[in-house]
Design a protein around this motif. Structure first.
Motif, short mmCIF file in Angstrom:
data_model
loop_
_atom_site.label_atom_id
_atom_site.label_comp_id
_atom_site.label_asym_id
_atom_site.label_seq_id
_atom_site.Cartn_x
_atom_site.Cartn_y
_atom_site.Cartn_z
N HIS A 104 0.68 -1.09 0.04
CA HIS A 104 0.01 0.06 -0.05
C HIS A 104 0.74 1.15 -0.02
O HIS A 104 2.21 1.13 0.00
N HIS A 106 1.14 3.86 2.20
CA HIS A 106 1.50 4.84 3.31
C HIS A 106 3.08 5.02 3.23
O HIS A 106 3.83 3.97 2.59
N HIS A 109 6.04 2.77 3.34
CA HIS A 109 6.09 1.51 2.55
C HIS A 109 6.32 1.97 1.05
O HIS A 109 6.94 1.17 0.35
N HIS A 186 -6.85 -2.26 7.41
CA HIS A 186 -5.94 -0.99 7.44
C HIS A 186 -6.17 -0.06 6.65
O HIS A 186 -6.31 1.27 7.23
N ASP A 207 0.79 -4.39 6.94
CA ASP A 207 0.35 -4.06 7.99
C ASP A 207 -0.92 -4.52 8.60
O ASP A 207 -1.62 -3.89 9.55
#
Ligand SMILES: [Zn+2]
Length: 278
Positions: A104, A106, A109, A186, A207
């Motif tokens: 993903h 975020h 990451h 998440h 996550d």
């Protein structure tokens, strides 16, 4: 198939945010006491897979495009955030990487996906194709206020605009033996990466279970957008991982990189079983 993890350095996040409703008296016993600002040490642990003619990275850590304010909040260690530095340990260059799978977007990451060169933001891996779920990308460019502070367009919008980012629609096999599993607790359409190598299956937990301390079902991050969905997703995947003897890889665990998961009958909870290191 060759599988390695790459630890590109520690950062810190708020311990309460990392463990949600679990009281500190409990999480501090199983993970870390936290520093004077109540932040706990986390690892950015990437996955490197070499298979046939592909050289694949899964996630790329926070990277180094941060101002001092952000660096200070998360105590980001920049020493190994430079891909030239961490790839040289594997005798690789940035140009060798053929594929980058984002679980993903975020920042912790995706930040390492682009770098600044002569003032311009450019792809860190110029020959790579990057992959993320379509619904996640569309969410990331217009996120909710809850996790909006974790998205920085400079990490992925330039990749999309120059045609390097492929948007994937749902679960499935991306390369032989490497498949994607989407989860939504998440953030919207995060993808776990499952790797089947001979008799052993690995699952990169992203996550959903960021550290081995998050294995018990109620240990869910306060950061999660939909904690009840995370709960259901853990109830679905923990028995599958345990019963099939898969090795779970913990992207953020500062202490345990990977291991099997077992069900403790006495305590009626899932926990870390035999540890594994690459
Ligand atoms: Zn995240």
């Amino acid at each position: 198939m060759k599988i390695n993890t790459i630890e590109i350095g520690a950062f810190r996040m708020d311990g309460g945010g990392m463990f949600g409703v679990v009281p500190k008296v409990l999480w501090s016993r199983v993970y870390d006491q936290g520093d004077e600002k109540n932040r706990i040490p986390l690892q950015a642990r990437l996955l490197y897979i070499e298979h046939q003619d592909r050289k694949i990275l899964v996630d790329v850590g926070p990277g180094n495009k941060y101002n001092s304010k952000i660096r200070d909040i998360y105590d980001i260690n920049l020493d190994r955030s430079n891909p030239d530095a961490y790839l040289s340990d594997l005798n690789l260059k940035r140009t060798d990487i053929t594929d980058v799978i984002f679980t993903h977007l975020h920042f912790d990451h995706s930040g390492g996906a682009t770098i600044i060169e002569n003032g311009d933001i450019i792809p860190a891996f110029p020959n790579a194709k990057y992959y993320v779920q379509k619904d996640h990308y569309n969410y990331a460019i217009k996120p909710s206020l809850k996790d909006g502070a974790s998205f920085f367009n400079e990490n992925y919008v330039p990749l999309y605009e120059n045609g390097m980012l492929e948007l994937i629609d749902g679960d499935g096999e991306l390369f032989p033996g490497i498949s994607l599993i989407t989860v939504n607790g998440h953030t919207k359409q995060m993808q776990l990466v499952k790797i089947e190598d001979n008799d052993q299956t690995f699952l990169y937990m992203a996550d959903l279970i960021p550290t081995s301390a998050h294995i018990p079902v109620p240990y869910i991050m306060g950061f999660d957008n939909y904690p009840m969905t995370t709960l259901e997703e853990k109830q679905k995947w923990l028995p599958i991982i345990a019963e099939n003897n898969w090795i779970a890889i913990f992207e953020h665990d500062n202490y345990n990189p990977a291991g099997k998961i077992i069900f403790n009958q006495e305590k009626h909870t899932y926990q870390l079983g035999e540890k594994f290191s690459f």
